[in-house]
Write a protein that holds these residues in place. Structure first.
Motif, mmCIF file in Angstrom:
data_model
loop_
_atom_site.group_PDB
_atom_site.id
_atom_site.type_symbol
_atom_site.label_atom_id
_atom_site.label_comp_id
_atom_site.label_asym_id
_atom_site.label_seq_id
_atom_site.Cartn_x
_atom_site.Cartn_y
_atom_site.Cartn_z
ATOM 1 N N PHE A 141 0.853 -1.183 0.000
ATOM 2 C CA PHE A 141 0.000 0.000 0.000
ATOM 3 C C PHE A 141 0.894 1.240 0.000
ATOM 4 O O PHE A 141 2.014 1.213 0.498
ATOM 5 N N VAL A 142 0.374 2.296 -0.560
ATOM 6 C CA VAL A 142 1.130 3.546 -0.653
ATOM 7 C C VAL A 142 0.213 4.702 -0.260
ATOM 8 O O VAL A 142 -0.905 4.790 -0.731
ATOM 9 N N ILE A 143 0.717 5.563 0.595
ATOM 10 C CA ILE A 143 -0.056 6.750 0.972
ATOM 11 C C ILE A 143 0.734 7.963 0.539
ATOM 12 O O ILE A 143 1.913 8.104 0.880
ATOM 13 N N TYR A 144 0.081 8.832 -0.177
ATOM 14 C CA TYR A 144 0.743 10.051 -0.605
ATOM 15 C C TYR A 144 0.277 11.227 0.246
ATOM 16 O O TYR A 144 -0.900 11.360 0.549
ATOM 17 N N SER A 145 1.199 12.077 0.624
ATOM 18 C CA SER A 145 0.817 13.336 1.236
ATOM 19 C C SER A 145 1.889 14.350 0.924
ATOM 20 O O SER A 145 3.058 14.001 0.771
ATOM 21 N N MET A 146 1.496 15.614 0.820
ATOM 22 C CA MET A 146 2.555 16.610 0.658
ATOM 23 C C MET A 146 3.100 17.036 2.004
ATOM 24 O O MET A 146 4.048 17.816 2.060
ATOM 25 N N TYR A 147 2.501 16.548 3.067
ATOM 26 C CA TYR A 147 3.003 16.876 4.395
ATOM 27 C C TYR A 147 3.665 15.658 5.008
ATOM 28 O O TYR A 147 3.142 14.553 4.967
ATOM 29 N N GLN A 148 4.784 15.891 5.628
ATOM 30 C CA GLN A 148 5.548 14.782 6.173
ATOM 31 C C GLN A 148 5.019 14.307 7.510
ATOM 32 O O GLN A 148 4.969 13.114 7.772
ATOM 33 N N GLN A 149 4.606 15.235 8.347
ATOM 34 C CA GLN A 149 4.293 14.864 9.730
ATOM 35 C C GLN A 149 3.155 13.852 9.865
ATOM 36 O O GLN A 149 3.288 12.871 10.582
ATOM 37 N N PRO A 150 2.037 14.069 9.182
ATOM 38 C CA PRO A 150 0.969 13.071 9.313
ATOM 39 C C PRO A 150 1.408 11.680 8.879
ATOM 40 O O PRO A 150 1.021 10.675 9.465
ATOM 41 N N LEU A 151 2.252 11.642 7.862
ATOM 42 C CA LEU A 151 2.739 10.342 7.411
ATOM 43 C C LEU A 151 3.685 9.730 8.436
ATOM 44 O O LEU A 151 3.684 8.527 8.663
ATOM 45 N N ALA A 152 4.504 10.566 9.049
ATOM 46 C CA ALA A 152 5.428 10.058 10.064
ATOM 47 C C ALA A 152 4.641 9.443 11.215
ATOM 48 O O ALA A 152 4.968 8.363 11.714
ATOM 49 N N GLU A 153 3.582 10.125 11.608
ATOM 50 C CA GLU A 153 2.785 9.617 12.718
ATOM 51 C C GLU A 153 2.063 8.336 12.339
ATOM 52 O O GLU A 153 1.940 7.410 13.138
ATOM 53 N N CYS A 154 1.599 8.285 11.110
ATOM 54 C CA CYS A 154 0.935 7.073 10.629
ATOM 55 C C CYS A 154 1.921 5.916 10.628
ATOM 56 O O CYS A 154 1.608 4.807 11.074
ATOM 57 N N MET A 155 3.119 6.182 10.144
ATOM 58 C CA MET A 155 4.155 5.151 10.087
ATOM 59 C C MET A 155 4.462 4.639 11.486
ATOM 60 O O MET A 155 4.599 3.436 11.723
ATOM 61 N N TYR A 156 4.552 5.573 12.411
ATOM 62 C CA TYR A 156 4.844 5.209 13.796
ATOM 63 C C TYR A 156 3.771 4.269 14.336
ATOM 64 O O TYR A 156 4.063 3.265 14.983
ATOM 65 N N GLN A 157 2.534 4.604 14.068
ATOM 66 C CA GLN A 157 1.429 3.764 14.543
ATOM 67 C C GLN A 157 1.466 2.376 13.926
ATOM 68 O O GLN A 157 1.210 1.371 14.586
ATOM 69 N N LEU A 158 1.759 2.347 12.644
ATOM 70 C CA LEU A 158 1.821 1.058 11.965
ATOM 71 C C LEU A 158 2.910 0.188 12.579
ATOM 72 O O LEU A 158 2.729 -1.009 12.779
ATOM 73 N N GLN A 159 4.035 0.809 12.879
ATOM 74 C CA GLN A 159 5.141 0.061 13.459
ATOM 75 C C GLN A 159 4.772 -0.420 14.851
ATOM 76 O O GLN A 159 4.958 -1.579 15.208
ATOM 77 N N LYS A 160 4.218 0.490 15.601
ATOM 78 C CA LYS A 160 3.866 0.162 16.978
ATOM 79 C C LYS A 160 2.864 -0.976 17.065
ATOM 80 O O LYS A 160 2.920 -1.808 17.947
ATOM 81 N N ASN A 161 1.928 -0.963 16.146
ATOM 82 C CA ASN A 161 0.870 -1.962 16.174
ATOM 83 C C ASN A 161 1.159 -3.173 15.322
ATOM 84 O O ASN A 161 0.294 -4.021 15.128
ATOM 85 N N ASN A 162 2.368 -3.230 14.802
ATOM 86 C CA ASN A 162 2.781 -4.382 13.991
ATOM 87 C C ASN A 162 1.790 -4.710 12.889
ATOM 88 O O ASN A 162 1.435 -5.866 12.667
ATOM 89 N N MET A 163 1.326 -3.675 12.223
ATOM 90 C CA MET A 163 0.312 -3.925 11.208
ATOM 91 C C MET A 163 0.894 -4.146 9.823
ATOM 92 O O MET A 163 0.185 -4.546 8.922
ATOM 93 N N ALA A 164 2.127 -3.832 9.664
ATOM 94 C CA ALA A 164 2.725 -3.989 8.343
ATOM 95 C C ALA A 164 4.224 -4.132 8.492
ATOM 96 O O ALA A 164 4.803 -3.750 9.506
ATOM 97 N N VAL A 165 4.838 -4.677 7.466
ATOM 98 C CA VAL A 165 6.298 -4.760 7.464
ATOM 99 C C VAL A 165 6.819 -3.946 6.293
ATOM 100 O O VAL A 165 6.070 -3.518 5.425
ATOM 101 N N ALA A 166 8.113 -3.742 6.283
ATOM 102 C CA ALA A 166 8.782 -3.015 5.194
ATOM 103 C C ALA A 166 8.161 -1.643 4.987
ATOM 104 O O ALA A 166 7.898 -1.224 3.867
ATOM 105 N N ILE A 167 7.917 -0.939 6.074
ATOM 106 C CA ILE A 167 7.309 0.385 5.963
ATOM 107 C C ILE A 167 8.409 1.410 5.753
ATOM 108 O O ILE A 167 9.440 1.366 6.414
ATOM 109 N N GLN A 168 8.170 2.337 4.839
ATOM 110 C CA GLN A 168 9.175 3.363 4.594
ATOM 111 C C GLN A 168 8.534 4.710 4.333
ATOM 112 O O GLN A 168 7.451 4.788 3.751
ATOM 113 N N LEU A 169 9.232 5.737 4.719
ATOM 114 C CA LEU A 169 8.784 7.099 4.434
ATOM 115 C C LEU A 169 9.785 7.668 3.444
ATOM 116 O O LEU A 169 10.952 7.823 3.765
#
Lengths: 343, 514
Positions: B433-461
């Motif tokens: 899956f890919v999420i596009y945003s022109m803002y970095q912060q919301p994506l960073a927070e989303c990534m953090y949540q995904l990592q914390k909740n072990n919902m996905a692997v190979a996550i990158q910003l």
């Protein structure tokens, strides 16, 4: 790689079978391509894994080894393949690959020719994009590498869509039978300008060519060769990908200043301070800055963490999520020169 | 060796199809549709687009005035779009001669007196039927300063006059590569592994940009579902600009997010309860729902507040439209419609309103004029199926039982984490899956949540950068310092996130794969 044969429909709930290619994922930097076989074994630092345990499980599952460690078994894709394939030559990575695919407008039905094949990184992506009705003809002058590439395409299930041939494109050009039949050409050669006349012959009208070269001098010579009435829209690009790493960080507020000063200061400032600071003063109240972000629940967790930390001397803001560029940025790979066969 | 298959790509502009018109070498790019009433206006000249029908992509036309109108005339092969041939005729042949080299502009006085032909003269010439070329020649002949100019300068002069009096139009194939930010778009397509034999789920608010790019890549060999979460469906007009063939057009459908999520939940819970359900399903036919799912049904239809739009905006609910069929498959069933549900507001077919994606006119970023500008009096649209119909029940069932193979999100008004949290279960296991945003912060927070909740692997910003080099003349090289993408243009710091769906425990009550 995917059920690309005619008539075969994608099954999203397909399970791992004997003979499938899986990508064993330990971490982003530790991945390996493994072909599942009955009674086969896989070993890594987490121990021994039996393939039989993998068969019948869905792609994406987590499997544990004899020693207790675990890995994930991912379904292969061109992007993952690029990261796990055996490097016989320098390869292209996702940023260049994605740009080339888009700029060359590769889509199902396209006939694409390429030289050199190298390790097949781009070739895999081209084949996956042109399938099931198109085809990729790739040429390399090195016989062993061509053979290794053929084996890779067998392994990734793309051999119906790729034909690997041994040929010196710089010296001989593309075969005559491709004249005016080709939708897109990709060149990754030391002296691509030598192949340009043959490219002009092979391309259909208004179809694009891309040449990848690490050095600007090569780009210049290639551009000279492309500055004829046979081509137009000559453009050169460089593309890069920058990665960020994300983590939670706490920031301190204790400057060792007089505590009484601090109180009056914070009394004055409390109205205007940002949400974080309000929390820090011991209130576990909802952030009422007008935001309704679901991060709130996450922040709650973080607050709990943060307040533990602030039991130490002085206050600390609860952690929040920060992103910064990864220490090792990916460097220059090469320049991408595009042109279009004139009508 | 022999060629196995011939290309199936068609290279001509057919009647009724959409085309991209490149006017004066990239000065203006506009999409148009080739109808009998379609017209194009460049400067003061207006013509119809008849001449383009049946012509190959890449053909160059010149807008030639005649009396009171203008017409497009195809130029012979080999004509540059910026009049290379004419340039060579008028400019000094030997650019390296001493005489030419010695020229500079020290004597040039810019008092507007160099040209002796007046506006009236030119108008008269036009009325008398002089061609653009003749006017240009007259201008050159009557310019006192032309001979004194450097070759470079002469060329520039010629180009300028050419663009005004004999504009060139290059017929181009419309493709997603012409859209704005194609480098970011390209990266998204690759990261999400968009291609044939895929079922792509798109959630976007960019006028169909992402949907269009995905449709092109899938090429009809799979499906592209553009989901929406508001009652009024957002436009995806851009898809119609691409000349998709019938098979591809039909593969692009739309569905309300609520419905997709509900169906998926049901399908997954059925799988979990499979043994119990199978017994029940033996006796059922038609519309009966096995016991286990009755309980699930009301829970699923209530509380569909997926559109957690932030900043205090109204929550938007999407009602579930009546189901036409109640199919039963082994181990699964489709809920028969709750009589209490409301009927969906069927959106009127969108007007052909190509939205302007970017206001700039740079290369690689084509402003989309409203189709009416270029193609006035659009009659019947092109024949054949239109992309963007509502998804059928069978589509929804298939996606619900198997999951989508990729997810693309480009809805900057939404909080990424909220989106992902709710939509990730719609994907099949090990899907990117890919999420596009022109803002970095919301994506960073989303990534953090995904990592914390072990919902996905190979996550990158990640952030794509692209820089162009001006290398038309090998002897003159300018490095284009304009970074198209990146932190320099504050409007755009696109960040893209990838991940693979990992069927580990999530906080939701969805059943999991093991």
């Amino acid at each position: 790689m995917l059920p690309l044969h005619d008539g075969e429909v994608r099954r999203g709930d397909r399970l791992i079978q004997d003979g499938d290619l899986v990508i064993v994922y330990e971490s982003y930097k530790q991945m390996k391509a493994v072909t599942v076989t009955k009674n086969g074994e896989f070993q890594n630092r987490y121990g021994l894994f039996m393939h039989n345990d993998w068969i019948g499980k869905p792609f994406g599952c987590k499997v544990t080894g004899k020693k207790g460690g675990f890995v994930h078994l991912l379904a292969p894709s061109p992007q993952l393949w690029t990261l796990v394939l055996t490097h016989r030559t320098q390869i292209l990575y996702i940023m260049d690959i994605s740009f080339v695919l888009a700029y060359l407008e590769v889509r199902p039905g396209c006939v694409v020719i390429e030289s050199g094949t190298g390790s097949g990184s781009l070739t895999t992506a081209l084949a996956r994009a042109a399938a099931p009705t198109g085809h990729v003809y790739t040429f390399d002058f090195h016989e062993q590498r061509a053979e290794a590439a053929r084996k890779d395409f067998e392994r990734t299930g793309l051999s119906s869509f790729v034909t690997v041939s041994v040929r010196d494109i710089q010296g001989e050009g593309f075969p005559e039978e491709f004249a005016s039949e080709v939708d897109a050409v990709f060149l990754d050669l030391p002296q691509p300008w030598l192949a340009i006349p043959s490219v002009a012959k092979s391309l259909k009208a208004d179809s694009p060519v891309c040449s990848f070269s690490p050095c600007m001098e090569q780009v210049q010579r290639t551009c000279e060769a492309l500055t004829t009435t046979q081509f137009r829209d000559l453009r050169t690009f460089e593309v890069l990908l920058r990665s960020y790493e994300v983590h939670e960080e706490c920031f301190g507020t204790d400057l060792g200043l007089d505590s009484s000063n601090n109180e009056s200061e914070s009394a004055i400032l409390s109205e205007s301070s940002p949400p974080h600071k309000r929390l820090c003063s011991g209130n576990a109240e909802v952030i009422d800055s007008g935001e309704d972000r679901s991060q709130l629940s996450a922040k709650d967790n973080l607050i709990a963490k943060g307040s533990k930390k602030s039991r130490r001397r002085g206050e600390q803001l609860p952690g929040y999520v920060v992103a910064r560029p990864e220490a090792e940025a990916k460097g220059h790979t090469g320049y991408l020169t595009f042109a279009r066969r004139a009508v | 060796m022999s060629m196995i298959g011939k290309s199936t790509i068609q290279n001509c502009a057919e009647f009724g199809s959409s085309v991209l018109l490149d006017i004066n070498d990239g000065d203006k790019m506009t999409f148009a549709r080739l109808h009998s009433a379609s017209t194009l206006k460049v400067g003061n000249m207006k013509c119809n687009l008849d001449a383009l029908v049946g012509q190959p992509y890449g053909a160059v036309f010149e807008l030639q005035s005649e009396r009171n109108s203008a017409k497009l005339v195809r130029l012979p092969t080999g004509s540059g779009i910026n009049g290379t041939k004419e340039k060579q005729e008028h400019c000094d042949a030997d650019q390296n001669s001493e005489e030419v080299k010695g020229r500079d502009n020290r004597a040039l006085v810019d008092d507007n007196k160099a040209q002796t032909l007046s506006c009236d003269d030119i108008d008269r010439m036009k009325r008398e039927g002089a061609s653009g070329r003749e006017i240009i020649e007259a201008l050159v002949a009557n310019s006192a300063s032309f001979e004194t100019k450097t070759a470079f300068s002469q060329e520039k002069y010629m180009k300028k006059k050419q663009k005004k009096y004999a504009p060139r139009v290059l017929l181009r194939r419309p493709s997603a590569r012409r859209f704005c930010r194609m480098d970011t778009l390209a990266l998204m397509m690759s990261l999400a592994n968009v291609g044939p034999k895929s079922d792509i789920l798109v959630l976007e608010s960019l006028g169909g940009l992402i949907t269009a790019a995905a449709a092109e890549r899938v090429g009809g060999h799979g499906s592209v579902c553009s989901a929406y979460y508001t009652t009024k469906r957002p436009p995806i007009d851009m898809v119609r600009l691409l000349n998709l063939d019938d098979a591809t057009a039909v593969s692009v459908v739309r569905a309300p997010l609520e419905k997709l999520v509900a169906a998926r939940r049901l399908a997954l819970s059925c799988k979990e309860q499979a043994p119990a359900v199978l017994k029940g399903s033996e006796v059922q036919n038609g519309g009966e729902v096995p016991v286990g799912n009755d309980q699930a049904l009301p829970a699923v239809l209530e509380g569909q507040n997926l559109a957690q739009v932030q900043n205090g905006r109204e929550e938007v609910k999407v009602s579930v439209p009546p189901q036409e069929e109640a199919m039963t498959m082994a181990g699964e069933s489709v809920p028969v419609e709750n009589s209490g549900s409301h009927s969906m507001e069927v959106d009127q077919e969108e007007k052909s309103n190509a939205t302007a994606v970017e206001g700039r006119q740079e290369d690689g970023c084509e402003p989309l004029d409203k189709e009416h500008n270029a193609a006035e009096g659009e009659g019947k649209a092109s024949k054949g199926p239109r992309p963007g119909n509502e998804a059928s029940s069978s589509d929804i069932q298939r996606w619900a039982s198997q999951g989508f193979s990729s997810l693309l999100v480009a809805a900057p008004e939404l909080d990424p984490w909220t989106v992902i949290k709710n939509i990730l279960p719609l994907l099949s296991s090990s899907s990117p899956f890919v999420i596009y945003s022109m803002y970095q912060q919301p994506l960073a927070e989303c990534m953090y949540q995904l990592q914390k909740n072990n919902m996905a692997v190979a996550i990158q910003l990640t952030e794509p950068w692209c820089r162009e080099y001006q290398d038309n003349k090998p002897s003159l090289k300018h490095v284009d310092t304009l970074l198209r993408v990146g932190l320099i243009t504050s409007r755009f710091s696109p960040a893209v996130e990838i991940g693979d769906v990992d069927p580990l425990q999530t906080k939701d009550t969805l059943p999991i794969f093991q």
